[in-house]
Write a protein that holds these residues in place. Structure first.
Motif, PDB file in Angstrom:
ATOM      1  N   UNK A  45      28.251  -2.229 -23.036  1.00 47.94           N
ATOM      2  CA  UNK A  45      28.629  -1.269 -24.081  1.00 47.94           C
ATOM      3  C   UNK A  45      28.305  -1.819 -25.463  1.00 47.94           C
ATOM      4  N   UNK A  46      28.598  -3.088 -25.680  1.00 43.21           N
ATOM      5  CA  UNK A  46      28.325  -3.671 -26.998  1.00 43.21           C
ATOM      6  C   UNK A  46      26.829  -3.694 -27.280  1.00 43.21           C
ATOM      7  N   UNK A  51      22.543  -1.442 -30.394  1.00 43.74           N
ATOM      8  CA  UNK A  51      21.168  -0.913 -30.381  1.00 43.74           C
ATOM      9  C   UNK A  51      21.140   0.525 -30.900  1.00 43.74           C
ATOM     10  N   UNK A  52      22.090   1.334 -30.450  1.00 38.51           N
ATOM     11  CA  UNK A  52      22.162   2.723 -30.888  1.00 38.51           C
ATOM     12  C   UNK A  52      22.414   2.793 -32.397  1.00 38.51           C
ATOM     13  N   UNK A  91      32.529  -3.006 -34.457  1.00 30.56           N
ATOM     14  CA  UNK A  91      32.009  -2.623 -33.141  1.00 30.56           C
ATOM     15  C   UNK A  91      32.538  -3.462 -31.975  1.00 30.56           C
ATOM     16  N   UNK A  92      32.669  -4.788 -32.097  1.00 29.25           N
ATOM     17  CA  UNK A  92      33.232  -5.532 -30.956  1.00 29.25           C
ATOM     18  C   UNK A  92      34.673  -5.132 -30.647  1.00 29.25           C
ATOM     19  N   UNK A  93      35.469  -4.879 -31.671  1.00 28.48           N
ATOM     20  CA  UNK A  93      36.871  -4.499 -31.456  1.00 28.48           C
ATOM     21  C   UNK A  93      36.944  -3.117 -30.819  1.00 28.48           C
TER      22      UNK A  93
END
Length: 182
Positions: A45-46, A51-52, A91-93
């Protein structure tokens, strides 16, 4: 997501976990291990969301965004870099907060159905429309609630830092704000 994870386990993660086990002289985590599933989901997912984010924001910035907006007096110095740095922290959280929901789906705790004709194709299209309406309604009210004085400064104010936005501001917000609106 179960199809994606099956594919990734077969072609990527099985060998990764086998190599990690060999390096640590332990047994490889089995596919049904919650730890392995959580780690694999995080990596997938990360990698996907980064990338998205960088891909769509970068293409939008290059081909669509009016760069004259960067001359606006409210455009902050080094703002693009600040937006990317903010998103990189969020994003990681957001990914970690999302994993339990996906694990629940993988373990059958959802109403996702895999046979499209199970309820008829009319229901497939109606449920897609209902999902969009429900999601839009929920995001609207969550956003409204985030403007409450008890929440705004702690969670939502960062979202309003970017007065003149670039495409890189699309994910530049507090992680809890991003999670709640996702």
């Amino acid at each position: 997501m179960d199809v994606v994870m099956e594919y990734l386990d077969t072609y990527v993660f099985d060998s990764v976990y086998d190599k990690a086990a060999a390096l640590t002289s332990t047994q490889a985590l089995p596919r049904d291990s919650l730890l392995r599933q959580s780690l694999s989901l995080f990596v997938f997912i990360y990698a996907y969301i980064v990338s998205f984010y960088l891909g769509t924001a970068g293409l939008s910035y290059r081909f669509v965004y009016d760069k004259k907006q960067e001359q606006h007096p409210k455009f902050l110095p080094r703002q693009r870099l600040l937006e990317i740095a903010c998103a990189s922290r969020a994003l990681p959280v957001i990914t970690v907060l999302t994993i339990p929901w996906i694990l629940g789906e993988l373990h059958g705790y959802s109403l996702v159905y895999k046979q499209w004709d199970q309820y008829g194709y009319w229901y497939l299209f109606a449920s897609a429309a209902m999902f969009i309406l429900f999601t839009d309604f929920s995001i609207y009210w969550i956003h409204r609630l985030e403007h409450h004085p008890l929440v705004y400064a702690k969670c939502h104010k960062l979202h309003h830092k970017w007065i003149v936005c670039t495409p890189y501001a699309s994910h530049a917000f507090h992680p809890v704000d991003g999670y709640l609106q996702s």
